[in-house]
Structures are given as structure tokens and as C-alpha cells.
Write a protein that holds these residues in place. Structure first.
Motif, PDB file in Angstrom:
ATOM      1  N   ARG A 196      43.329  36.615  40.183  1.00 54.52           N
ATOM      2  CA  ARG A 196      43.062  37.031  41.571  1.00 54.52           C
ATOM      3  C   ARG A 196      42.358  38.387  41.605  1.00 54.52           C
ATOM      4  O   ARG A 196      41.392  38.576  42.344  1.00 54.52           O
ATOM      5  N   ARG A 197      42.860  39.337  40.817  1.00 54.16           N
ATOM      6  CA  ARG A 197      42.246  40.669  40.800  1.00 54.16           C
ATOM      7  C   ARG A 197      40.838  40.622  40.202  1.00 54.16           C
ATOM      8  O   ARG A 197      39.956  41.371  40.628  1.00 54.16           O
ATOM      9  N   GLU A 251      38.634  39.356  42.944  1.00 52.25           N
ATOM     10  CA  GLU A 251      38.438  40.432  43.916  1.00 52.25           C
ATOM     11  C   GLU A 251      37.382  41.419  43.408  1.00 52.25           C
ATOM     12  O   GLU A 251      36.468  41.791  44.148  1.00 52.25           O
TER      13      GLU A 251
END
Length: 137
Positions: A101-102, A105
Motif C-alpha cells: 500500500r505504501r 502511495e
């Protein structure tokens, strides 16, 4: 300050502090890391994709940001980066998902700061074509 700028400035500042200590072993280790990612039998793009997948499996967020940034510099498309993400997730398992997820992002921030916009496939194709010296479609 953007997440990308903050990460890069911190990394540069701390690397300068570390190198100023003038420790021979640390300098050699940093040099080994630098030379590992230089073009050789494998091109830089492939090495950065490998570095990203390994960093995700090892769950090192700083390493992930670094390699996502390098993959962006190497003009990976969304399709290419998501294949690297898929490999990392299949090898590392569900524990990799928060790091995934990071990574996504950070990828989106890089694209946004480059004016490519979120999920801009045409923009990334032009970004890649510019690097490859080919006209974008």
C-alpha cells in the motif's frame, strides 16, 4: 514539503553524515551497494525491479521508497510496477500488503509530482517513450 522531497533530502543528509565519519568498512559497503545496481549483465531497470521486490519481501519501507523512485526514473509503466508488486506479494505473502500500500502511495506521488496524474496510462507511456527515445502512442 512533499513525501518524495522529504525522503530524498533526509537520505542525502544522513548519507553525507555517515560518509563524513570516514569509516573504511562503511564506505566499502556503500560502494558495493552502488556498484551492485550499475548496468552489467543485467540492465539497471531489471536490477531496480529486483531490488524493489526484495525490499518489499524484507519489508523495508525506506528501501521500498528508494527502489520505487529508481523504478520511476527507469520509466516503468503502471503495468510493469504492478507486476513487480505482484511478485513481491506472492513471494512475501499477506504480511507484505501494508508495504505494498505504501509503495503504491509513493508511486502515485511520484507520478503526480511529475505531472502524470493518478492512473495516467498515456502519461506513463509517454514518460517511458521519452526515456526509450521512441514516440509515444
Amino acid at each position: 514539503m512533499s513525501q518524495v522531497t522529504e525522503f530524498n533530502e533526509y537520505r542525502q543528509r544522513m548519507n553525507a553524515t555517515i560518509m563524513a565519519a570516514d569509516n573504511k568498512v562503511i564506505k566499502r559497503f556503500f560502494n558495493l551497494d552502488t556498484n551492485t545496481y550499475a548496468a552489467g549483465a543485467l540492465d539497471v531497470k531489471t536490477k531496480e525491479m529486483l531490488g524493489l521486490a526484495c525490499s518489499m519481501v524484507l519489508r523495508c519501507d525506506d528501501c521500498i521508497k528508494y527502489h520505487v523512485g529508481k523504478c520511476f526514473e527507469e520509466k516503468l509503466t503502471d503495468e510493469e510496477i504492478y507486476e513487480v508488486f505482484a511478485i513481491a506479494n506472492i513471494i512475501g505473502g499477506s504480511i507484505v500488503i501494508p508495504h505494498f500500500r505504501r509503495a503504491v502511495e509513493y508511486w502515485e506521488i511520484l507520478k503526480s509530482e511529475a505531472g502524470l496524474g493518478a492512473h495516467d496510462g498515456a502519461g506513463l507511456a509517454a514518460h517511458k517513450a521519452e526515456h526509450d527515445g521512441q514516440p509515444s502512442v
